[in-house]
Write a protein that holds these residues in place. Structure first.
Motif, short mmCIF file in Angstrom:
data_model
loop_
_atom_site.label_atom_id
_atom_site.label_comp_id
_atom_site.label_asym_id
_atom_site.label_seq_id
_atom_site.Cartn_x
_atom_site.Cartn_y
_atom_site.Cartn_z
N ILE A 1 27.98 7.62 -17.82
CA ILE A 1 26.99 6.58 -18.12
C ILE A 1 25.58 7.06 -17.76
O ILE A 1 24.63 6.89 -18.53
N GLN A 2 25.45 7.69 -16.59
CA GLN A 2 24.15 8.18 -16.17
C GLN A 2 23.65 9.31 -17.07
O GLN A 2 22.46 9.40 -17.36
N LYS B 1 22.30 7.67 -20.17
CA LYS B 1 21.00 7.06 -19.88
C LYS B 1 19.91 8.12 -19.81
O LYS B 1 18.82 7.95 -20.38
N GLN C 1 18.82 9.28 -23.01
CA GLN C 1 18.33 8.16 -23.84
C GLN C 1 19.25 7.87 -25.02
O GLN C 1 18.80 7.57 -26.13
N VAL D 1 24.52 3.50 -24.40
CA VAL D 1 25.67 3.38 -23.51
C VAL D 1 26.63 2.32 -24.05
O VAL D 1 27.84 2.49 -24.02
N PRO E 1 15.30 -4.90 -21.85
CA PRO E 1 15.19 -4.53 -20.44
C PRO E 1 13.86 -4.99 -19.86
O PRO E 1 12.82 -4.90 -20.52
N GLN F 1 22.86 -7.52 -17.67
CA GLN F 1 23.24 -6.18 -17.26
C GLN F 1 24.77 -6.10 -17.23
O GLN F 1 25.45 -7.08 -16.92
N LYS G 1 26.59 1.83 -9.43
CA LYS G 1 25.75 2.89 -10.02
C LYS G 1 25.88 2.91 -11.55
O LYS G 1 25.04 3.50 -12.23
N VAL H 1 23.91 -1.16 -16.09
CA VAL H 1 22.83 -0.89 -17.04
C VAL H 1 22.37 -2.20 -17.69
O VAL H 1 23.17 -3.11 -17.90
N SER H 2 21.08 -2.28 -18.00
CA SER H 2 20.57 -3.41 -18.77
C SER H 2 20.89 -3.18 -20.25
O SER H 2 20.86 -2.05 -20.73
N GLU I 1 19.19 -9.61 -14.67
CA GLU I 1 18.04 -9.00 -14.00
C GLU I 1 17.31 -10.02 -13.13
O GLU I 1 17.19 -11.19 -13.50
#
Length: 410
Positions: free
Chosen positions: A39-40, A43, A46, A49, A258, A264, A310, A313-314, A335
């Motif tokens: 996932i990271q 992100k 760009q 996800v 976002p 999220q 961790k 994500v939005s 959020e």
């Protein structure tokens, strides 16, 4: 009742299903680490996800897309409704709120809604409205029916014992509206799951649903196997869903993304396994479940679940008429602050397929609809009884009547 449940005994039983519950957790933890890393990486590159598909493509999704949806446990379906139609419905909703003096009513009854009782804003962000024209037209539209039928069919709904639900017949779960004003910092909701908290450990049918997780067969656990999901028993509490939703979701009434105080997700459909097995470790007090409490949402927090968090994500920018959907086991949050310049408005709509559990609830809900009262799962604020413009049975389409159990599907 909770006082009749010995959490420590429950935990000992669940531990006994494993040859080594600590090793079982470590195996699941390694899987989560790998998923969070992916996932990271997405992100940082760009890349998307959360899987996305256009409404026009629902009839021809590819196999890889469906695999990704099942892996992530969530998706965005774009352009379900046209901009112009949504703009008109949003305008009608604002008129419905203003003409019926909802703000004054809400101040008088603000102590009834315990789930959102900590909101400090002069204006509410979650509106206890269910039967407005905007909500009915979105919730019961033919387009929404097509979406929910498609979502339901992602599940394994038949097994060797019985058919859990009919994926092509939909019942309706009336839910609220979010109208989040720019600058609001009161609505942030910490990561959680709905539809039960401690029940996910204590209820006998939830134990069956998750047995492979506890019994060293995590890799064989299928989050989209519906067996027993229609039989779970939730403790009585406002704001705890007593239906089985194949997906929770909402429809965007305004553009938002976002930093606009949006949704999220932790897009790992098997993420629930980490939460369930983490509670069995010896550093958790014997009669506690990592912060989860009766009658509240399932808690996912930094003290016990920092690794899983961790992966939070939005969701990306949503346009009016877009919809977002997430599996009932997927951890989600809101959020903390709406830093945008415009209202962030949504209508909550879930996918509630036809089965006995959902029908039993819908019959109770239909009586509330006829009276203009709040549905059974929500605080009895009952604002709409005498509201001008409230939808009544004569205003409903045949599809809406079936979905509200006011007409027989057969």
């Amino acid at each position: 009742m909770l006082e009749d449940i010995d959490i420590n005994n429950v935990k000992n039983y669940l531990k006994s299903l494993s040859k080594n519950y600590e090793q079982n957790f470590l195996k699941i933890e390694n899987f989560i680490k790998s998923e969070v890393d992916k996932i990271q990486q997405l992100k940082n590159s760009q890349k998307a996800v959360i899987p996305e598909i256009d409404f026009s493509e629902l009839d021809q999704p590819n196999i890889d897309f469906i695999k990704n949806v099942k892996k992530r446990g969530c998706l965005i379906i774009r352009n379900v409704f046209e901009d112009k139609a949504i703009f008109e419905l949003n305008t009608q909703l604002e008129k419905y709120i203003d003409e019926n003096n909802y703000y004054e009513d809400q101040q008088e009854k603000s102590d009834l809604d315990k789930y959102f009782s900590d909101l400090k804003s002069a204006k509410p962000q979650i509106y206890g409205l269910y039967w407005s024209k905007a909500q009915i037209e979105i919730r019961h539209s033919e387009k929404m029916a097509k979406v929910k039928k498609w979502l339901n069919n992602l599940w394994l709904y038949k097994n060797d014992e019985y058919e859990v639900f009919n994926p092509n017949k939909e019942l309706s779960y009336a839910d609220r509206v979010r109208r989040r004003e720019p600058g609001d910092n009161t609505l942030g909701l910490s990561p959680h799951c709905d539809a039960g908290s401690i029940e996910r450990w204590t209820d006998s049918f939830y134990q069956k649903i998750y047995k492979k997780i506890f019994a060293d067969s995590f890799e064989k656990f299928d989050p989209f196997d519906a067996k027993y999901r229609d039989k779970t028993k939730e403790f009585e509490s406002p704001a705890v869903a007593h239906v089985f939703r194949t997906f929770q979701g909402w429809t965007a009434l305004t553009e938002q993304g976002p930093s606009d105080g949006t949704l999220q997700l932790i897009p790992i459909s098997k993420g629930i396994a980490y939460v369930l097995t983490r509670a069995l470790l010896d550093d958790v007090p014997k009669n506690e479940l990592c912060g989860s409490k009766l009658g509240r949402a399932l808690s996912v927090n930094n003290e016990y679940h920092s690794l899983l968090l961790k992966g939070l994500v939005s969701i990306p920018k949503m346009k009016p008429g877009d919809t977002v959907w997430w599996h009932p086991d997927v951890v989600h949050a809101v959020e903390d602050k709406h830093s945008g310049k415009n209202y962030s408005n949504v209508v909550y709509v879930g996918a509630t397929p036809y089965c006995k559990k959902n029908l039993d609830y819908t019959i109770k809900q239909s009586k509330k609809f006829l009276e203009g009262k709040s549905p059974p799962d929500f605080a009895p604020e009952d604002y709409e009884i005498n509201y001008k413009g409230r939808i009544k049975i004569g205003d409903l389409s045949l599809l809406a009547k079936k979905q509200l159990a006011l007409e027989d599907w057969n």
